[in-house]
Design an enzyme around this catalytic site. Sequence first.
Site, PDB file in Angstrom:
ATOM      1  N   ASP A  18      -0.325 -10.881  -5.229  1.00 51.11           N
ATOM      2  CA  ASP A  18      -0.555 -11.907  -3.970  1.00 51.11           C
ATOM      3  C   ASP A  18      -0.103 -13.196  -3.711  1.00 51.11           C
ATOM      4  O   ASP A  18       0.450 -13.629  -4.780  1.00 51.11           O
ATOM      5  CB  ASP A  18      -1.520 -10.994  -3.221  1.00 51.11           C
ATOM      6  CG  ASP A  18      -1.771 -11.579  -1.930  1.00 51.11           C
ATOM      7  OD1 ASP A  18      -0.068 -11.272  -1.015  1.00 51.11           O
ATOM      8  OD2 ASP A  18      -2.359 -11.866  -0.819  1.00 51.11           O
ATOM      9  N   GLY A  19       1.078 -13.535  -2.491  1.00 54.64           N
ATOM     10  CA  GLY A  19       1.052 -14.228  -2.636  1.00 54.64           C
ATOM     11  C   GLY A  19       3.107 -14.418  -2.415  1.00 54.64           C
ATOM     12  O   GLY A  19       3.278 -15.501  -2.814  1.00 54.64           O
ATOM     13  N   ASN A  20       4.136 -13.191  -2.885  1.00 56.49           N
ATOM     14  CA  ASN A  20       4.937 -13.430  -3.455  1.00 56.49           C
ATOM     15  C   ASN A  20       6.170 -14.241  -1.857  1.00 56.49           C
ATOM     16  O   ASN A  20       6.752 -15.059  -2.345  1.00 56.49           O
ATOM     17  CB  ASN A  20       5.827 -12.064  -3.357  1.00 56.49           C
ATOM     18  CG  ASN A  20       5.115 -11.173  -4.127  1.00 56.49           C
ATOM     19  OD1 ASN A  20       4.268 -11.978  -5.208  1.00 56.49           O
ATOM     20  ND2 ASN A  20       5.159 -10.267  -4.809  1.00 56.49           N
ATOM     21  N   GLY A  21       5.315 -13.827  -0.724  1.00 53.04           N
ATOM     22  CA  GLY A  21       6.066 -14.399   0.543  1.00 53.04           C
ATOM     23  C   GLY A  21       6.151 -15.844   0.464  1.00 53.04           C
ATOM     24  O   GLY A  21       6.840 -16.568   0.787  1.00 53.04           O
ATOM     25  N   HIS A  35       9.537 -11.081  -3.479  1.00 54.10           N
ATOM     26  CA  HIS A  35       9.543  -9.804  -4.142  1.00 54.10           C
ATOM     27  C   HIS A  35      10.684 -10.376  -5.524  1.00 54.10           C
ATOM     28  O   HIS A  35       9.010  -9.649  -7.143  1.00 54.10           O
ATOM     29  CB  HIS A  35       9.562  -9.146  -3.600  1.00 54.10           C
ATOM     30  CG  HIS A  35       8.486  -8.836  -1.848  1.00 54.10           C
ATOM     31  ND1 HIS A  35       7.108  -9.176  -2.555  1.00 54.10           N
ATOM     32  CD2 HIS A  35       9.008  -8.643  -1.168  1.00 54.10           C
ATOM     33  CE1 HIS A  35       7.047  -9.508  -1.197  1.00 54.10           C
ATOM     34  NE2 HIS A  35       7.930  -8.943  -0.149  1.00 54.10           N
ATOM     35  N   THR A  64      -1.000   1.296   1.373  1.00 60.63           N
ATOM     36  CA  THR A  64      -0.929   2.146   2.215  1.00 60.63           C
ATOM     37  C   THR A  64      -0.754   1.230   3.964  1.00 60.63           C
ATOM     38  O   THR A  64      -0.027   1.555   4.862  1.00 60.63           O
ATOM     39  CB  THR A  64      -2.215   3.015   2.893  1.00 60.63           C
ATOM     40  OG1 THR A  64      -3.105   2.014   2.467  1.00 60.63           O
ATOM     41  CG2 THR A  64      -1.928   4.098   1.685  1.00 60.63           C
ATOM     42  N   GLU A  65      -1.309   0.380   3.704  1.00 63.26           N
ATOM     43  CA  GLU A  65      -1.277  -1.396   5.097  1.00 63.26           C
ATOM     44  C   GLU A  65      -0.191  -1.557   5.410  1.00 63.26           C
ATOM     45  O   GLU A  65       0.529  -2.710   6.065  1.00 63.26           O
ATOM     46  CB  GLU A  65      -2.087  -2.047   5.244  1.00 63.26           C
ATOM     47  CG  GLU A  65      -3.746  -1.497   5.730  1.00 63.26           C
ATOM     48  CD  GLU A  65      -4.052  -0.184   4.593  1.00 63.26           C
ATOM     49  OE1 GLU A  65      -3.758  -0.532   2.844  1.00 63.26           O
ATOM     50  OE2 GLU A  65      -4.750   1.066   4.596  1.00 63.26           O
ATOM     51  N   ARG A  69       4.797  -4.359   7.852  1.00 58.59           N
ATOM     52  CA  ARG A  69       5.732  -4.883   7.695  1.00 58.59           C
ATOM     53  C   ARG A  69       6.707  -4.509   8.124  1.00 58.59           C
ATOM     54  O   ARG A  69       7.748  -3.308   7.843  1.00 58.59           O
ATOM     55  CB  ARG A  69       5.612  -5.189   5.745  1.00 58.59           C
ATOM     56  CG  ARG A  69       4.734  -5.676   5.726  1.00 58.59           C
ATOM     57  CD  ARG A  69       4.729  -6.201   4.143  1.00 58.59           C
ATOM     58  NE  ARG A  69       3.522  -7.125   3.514  1.00 58.59           N
ATOM     59  CZ  ARG A  69       3.382  -7.423   3.138  1.00 58.59           C
ATOM     60  NH1 ARG A  69       4.097  -8.678   1.887  1.00 58.59           N
ATOM     61  NH2 ARG A  69       2.247  -8.075   2.369  1.00 58.59           N
ATOM     62  N   LEU A 131      -0.562   0.750 -23.478  1.00 59.81           N
ATOM     63  CA  LEU A 131      -1.383   0.255 -22.814  1.00 59.81           C
ATOM     64  C   LEU A 131      -0.978   1.260 -22.085  1.00 59.81           C
ATOM     65  O   LEU A 131       0.101   1.955 -21.533  1.00 59.81           O
ATOM     66  CB  LEU A 131      -0.494  -1.199 -22.276  1.00 59.81           C
ATOM     67  CG  LEU A 131      -0.978  -1.457 -21.026  1.00 59.81           C
ATOM     68  CD1 LEU A 131      -2.200  -2.104 -21.161  1.00 59.81           C
ATOM     69  CD2 LEU A 131      -0.206  -3.038 -20.920  1.00 59.81           C
ATOM     70  N   ARG A 188      -7.272 -11.690  -8.702  1.00 57.86           N
ATOM     71  CA  ARG A 188      -6.263 -11.777  -7.127  1.00 57.86           C
ATOM     72  C   ARG A 188      -5.538 -13.248  -7.055  1.00 57.86           C
ATOM     73  O   ARG A 188      -6.732 -13.726  -7.394  1.00 57.86           O
ATOM     74  CB  ARG A 188      -7.177 -10.982  -5.871  1.00 57.86           C
ATOM     75  CG  ARG A 188      -5.833 -11.182  -4.713  1.00 57.86           C
ATOM     76  CD  ARG A 188      -6.766 -11.124  -2.706  1.00 57.86           C
ATOM     77  NE  ARG A 188      -5.556 -10.660  -2.043  1.00 57.86           N
ATOM     78  CZ  ARG A 188      -5.750  -9.991  -0.953  1.00 57.86           C
ATOM     79  NH1 ARG A 188      -6.478  -9.455  -1.092  1.00 57.86           N
ATOM     80  NH2 ARG A 188      -4.230  -9.982  -0.437  1.00 57.86           N
TER      81      ARG A 188
HETATM   82  C1  IPE Z   1      -2.540  -6.624  -0.998  1.00 57.54           C
HETATM   83  O1  IPE Z   1      -2.007  -8.303  -0.541  1.00 57.54           O
HETATM   84  C2  IPE Z   1      -1.674  -5.312  -1.221  1.00 57.54           C
HETATM   85  C3  IPE Z   1      -0.668  -5.615  -2.477  1.00 57.54           C
HETATM   86  C4  IPE Z   1      -0.504  -6.330  -3.731  1.00 57.54           C
HETATM   87  C5  IPE Z   1       0.318  -5.106  -2.738  1.00 57.54           C
HETATM   88  P1  IPE Z   1      -1.605  -7.662   0.781  1.00 57.54           P
HETATM   89  O2  IPE Z   1      -1.110  -8.887   1.146  1.00 57.54           O
HETATM   90  O3  IPE Z   1      -0.936  -6.528   1.933  1.00 57.54           O
HETATM   91  O4  IPE Z   1      -3.248  -8.293   1.481  1.00 57.54           O
HETATM   92  P2  IPE Z   1      -3.536  -8.809   3.714  1.00 57.54           P
HETATM   93  O5  IPE Z   1      -2.745  -7.853   4.105  1.00 57.54           O
HETATM   94  O6  IPE Z   1      -3.320 -10.349   3.478  1.00 57.54           O
HETATM   95  O7  IPE Z   1      -5.153  -8.179   2.915  1.00 57.54           O
HETATM   96  C1  IPE Z   2       2.670  -9.096  -2.146  1.00 58.65           C
HETATM   97  O1  IPE Z   2       2.424 -10.321  -1.700  1.00 58.65           O
HETATM   98  C2  IPE Z   2       2.931  -8.502  -2.175  1.00 58.65           C
HETATM   99  C3  IPE Z   2       2.903  -7.070  -1.732  1.00 58.65           C
HETATM  100  C4  IPE Z   2       1.991  -7.208  -1.322  1.00 58.65           C
HETATM  101  C5  IPE Z   2       3.908  -6.187  -1.772  1.00 58.65           C
HETATM  102  P1  IPE Z   2       3.544 -10.695  -0.062  1.00 58.65           P
HETATM  103  O2  IPE Z   2       4.268  -9.804   0.104  1.00 58.65           O
HETATM  104  O3  IPE Z   2       1.950 -10.084   0.485  1.00 58.65           O
HETATM  105  O4  IPE Z   2       2.949 -11.970  -0.214  1.00 58.65           O
HETATM  106  P2  IPE Z   2       2.025 -12.671   0.946  1.00 58.65           P
HETATM  107  O5  IPE Z   2       1.471 -13.244   0.624  1.00 58.65           O
HETATM  108  O6  IPE Z   2       3.334 -12.862   1.965  1.00 58.65           O
HETATM  109  O7  IPE Z   2       2.959 -14.545   0.663  1.00 58.65           O
HETATM  110 MG    MG Z   3       0.127 -10.680   0.507  1.00 62.01          MG
END
Ligand code: IPE
Ligand code: IPE
Ligand code: MG
Length: 249
Positions: A18-21, A35, A64-65, A69, A131, A188
């Site tokens: 998580d945290g790419n955005g 990403h 699935t959520e 986006r 692996l 995480r």
């Molecule tokens: C969880 O991250 C899903 C993936 C890393 C693929 P999200 O960014 O979607 O989760 P929330 O919305 O912060 O709970």
């Molecule tokens: C995780 O990074 C990648 C996916 C959920 C596909 P995010 O896209 O959720 O990045 P943030 O949480 O918005 O920073």
């Molecule tokens: Mg995220």
Amino acid sequence: MADLDRDAIPRHVGIIMDGNGRWANARGLHRTAGHAAGEPALFDVIEGALDLGLEWLTVYTFSTENWSRHPDEVEFLMQFNVDLLERRRDELHEMGVRLLFIGDRDDPRVPDPVRSRMTAAEELTKDNRTLNMVYAFNYGGRAEIAKAARRIAIEAAADDLDPAAVNIETVARRMYLPEMPDPDLIIRTSGEYRTSNFLVWQAAYSELVFTPVLWPDFDRDELARCIAEYQGRDRRYGGAVDSLGEVDQ
Ligand code: IPE
Ligand code: IPE
Ligand code: MG
């Protein structure tokens, strides 16, 4: 690299990448650049996992959520996964990685090229044993449990299963990948303290490690640091520690 007990390496590590955005936004870039920047992080972690001798590595790539986006981001992620599975498949194969997939790949929203790349990668790498890398794509823990319940109901209605005999094993055998051991450790990134529908059934006794590092900045050293934190935990499984500090089994 963190000082690790090589005899206590977790068998299965799950990662919520998580945290790419936020990584991209902090640089004035579009979320999708985040990403793309996550790909080298993933491959460094895979090499780290091979080095450490992990047996299983599960990465959460699309939930699935995540369909909720913006359509442009969803489309980018679909195409990105097609590209990644195409560009990196042979490399992973040469490294001895077995690629496996969990999630609802029959969902009509999943584009055909994603489905076909998954099947091809699975087929190519099926005999690899270095692996096991599980790619959680269009994955949701609740959907997985609901699917298992549906299968059990169908089998019971067809008289193939005694409803009174349904137990934990019955459910576990109907998960997407019954041979996958439960994760010992779930990591995480990005400083969020939740599991967001990842391995809901399998995480019952997983150790959770949260790190503020954003996914594109994560690497094998961070993986080792998370494993070191895991190695400092007492896994009690509901047992008790006696006066000598030993865990009663
Ligand atoms: C969880 O991250 C899903 C993936 C890393 C693929 P999200 O960014 O979607 O989760 P929330 O919305 O912060 O709970
Ligand atoms: C995780 O990074 C990648 C996916 C959920 C596909 P995010 O896209 O959720 O990045 P943030 O949480 O918005 O920073
Ligand atoms: Mg995220």
